[in-house]
Design an enzyme around this catalytic site. Structure first.
Site, PDB file in Angstrom:
ATOM      1  CG  HIS A   1      -2.434   3.572  -2.732  1.00 14.82           C
ATOM      2  ND1 HIS A   1      -3.600   3.053  -3.251  1.00 14.82           N
ATOM      3  CD2 HIS A   1      -1.837   4.230  -3.768  1.00 14.82           C
ATOM      4  CE1 HIS A   1      -3.693   3.369  -4.521  1.00 14.82           C
ATOM      5  NE2 HIS A   1      -2.648   4.074  -4.864  1.00 14.82           N
ATOM      6  CB  CYS A   2      -5.922   3.738   2.408  1.00 15.70           C
ATOM      7  SG  CYS A   2      -5.726   1.979   2.159  1.00 15.70           S
ATOM      8  CB  THR A   3      -3.942   8.363   3.819  1.00 15.66           C
ATOM      9  OG1 THR A   3      -2.584   8.393   3.351  1.00 15.66           O
ATOM     10  CG2 THR A   3      -4.092   7.265   4.869  1.00 15.66           C
TER      11      THR A   3
ATOM     12  CG  ASN B   1      -2.168   0.854   1.020  1.00 15.06           C
ATOM     13  OD1 ASN B   1      -2.236   1.947   1.549  1.00 15.06           O
ATOM     14  ND2 ASN B   1      -3.137   0.371   0.252  1.00 15.06           N
TER      15      ASN B   1
END
Length: 377
Positions: free
Chosen positions: A369-371, A318
């Site tokens: 990556h999610c943020t 990620n």
């Protein structure tokens, strides 16, 4: 054990919260059992989703962990992780951070002057999923796709986050592209050259797109993202709040080269899932007919104990590619942290590899990556 944000779902169940889990779609309905090879033909869309490694105008983030969802201790750690990520990216490109009005002073103190704060109501921090997916034409026109965020299939309150995609698109000064498809940015991985990797457990889940066939989904993604071939991974539904997002399983380093996660914990549900994914990827070709070269990034053998839990997202996959750098996690396992850094250096030789302690965010089941959400230059 690699899980994603499972604690959020458990928390909602514990409080008896009931949320709408349906799709806003309906125009893409097709035979739910229709089969597809994943090859979408040669008719190119005007719109193309660029590879993440292409130059960015900015990165968008959201200073959004609330105490109600995260709890006091993990909220503080998540905020610290967000600030660390934002400042690291800010050394390479502009960062725009959404923040609630009441959290502005805290965000300014933690993030510093290198991050541009923008007041906007938000529910949480996962802008990869709530924000727009930016696309562009070959002539340079840009747009943001609003994929109708519905709280990962109604698992979390999302009244404010459902407005983030359109807000960011307007603020970026781009046109908005509409669709009836319900999807999140974390469920989409592209190489910028016509190939996408997407998990069936997310995109074809009834909690997002009831009655939508694989073929209908592919047709719409071809229109929106310019992809000519989708490599479908099964993923796994119901084990985490995202129903198995692609960006915790496989990422493109460049066309023809995929970085894939392997969960070595044989007691984890994700062990068999990641082994199956590796088999599929190794047998796949991309839209240009290239056989994929697959680089495996195993998870760490151990993590620091401060925020370790069943929901802790202990995966290196990620990472985030920004201008001149790759921002990646490290988990305190010296051997796997170093091995991951070395592999990323080989894969991205022209970029600086920046590894960060993001244990607070990982403790909430997410990653770097999610943020983040990139805005192409």
């Amino acid at each position: 054990m690699q899980t994603r944000r499972g604690f959020l779902k458990r928390g909602l169940v514990a409080t008896g919260t009931t949320l709408f889990a349906g799709s806003v779609g309906g125009r893409l309905v097709g035979n739910a059992n229709a089969s597809s090879t994943g090859n979408l033909g040669s008719n190119a869309s005007d719109w193309v989703m660029p590879d993440e490694g292409e130059r960015h105008a900015a990165t968008w983030m959201a200073f959004g962990p609330s105490e109600a969802i995260w709890g006091h201790r993990l909220q503080r750690a998540a905020r610290e992780g967000l600030a660390s990520i934002a400042k690291a990216i800010g050394s390479f490109e502009p960062v725009n951070m959404l923040v609630r009005e009441e959290d502005y002073d805290v965000a300014q103190r933690m993030c510093g002057d290198s991050v541009h704060l923008i007041v906007q109501p938000i529910d949480d921090l996962w802008i990869r999923d709530t924000g727009p997916v930016f696309v562009r034409t070959r002539s340079g026109e840009k747009a943001g796709v609003n994929f109708n965020f519905n709280g990962w299939g109604g698992k979390q309150a999302h009244a404010d986050d459902a407005k983030v995609a359109d807000f960011v698109t307007r603020r970026a000064g781009e046109r908005a592209l509409k669709t009836s498809l319900v999807l999140e940015g974390g469920g989409i991985e592209v190489d910028g050259d016509g190939t996408a990797i997407i998990t069936e457990s997310c995109a074809l889940n009834r909690n997002r797109n009831p009655g939508v066939s694989k073929a209908a989904c592919e047709t719409e993604l071809r229109r929106l993202l310019g992809v000519r071939k989708i490599i479908w991974l099964p993923g796994i539904a119901g084990k985490d709040i995202t129903d198995g997002h692609t960006d915790f399983y496989a990422r493109f380093a460049q066309p023809g080269v995929v970085v894939a996660h392997l969960d070595n914990d044989t007691s984890s549900y994700d062990h068999a899932v990641t082994v199956r994914h590796l088999d599929i990827l190794r047998q796949s070709t991309d839209a240009a007919g290239r056989k994929l070269r697959v680089i495996v990034l195993p998870g760490p053998n151990r993590v620091r104990s401060a925020y370790e839990s069943e929901a802790f997202a202990a995966g290196y996959i990620n990472f985030y590619v920004c201008n001149g750098a790759v921002i990646a996690p490290q988990f305190g396992d010296t051997q796997t942290d170093r091995s991951t850094r070395d592999k990323l250096r080989d894969l991205f030789p022209k970029r600086e590899i920046v590894q960060l302690n993001i244990d607070g965010i990982a403790g909430g089941g997410g990653g770097i990556h999610c943020t983040t959400q990139q805005q192409p230059a």
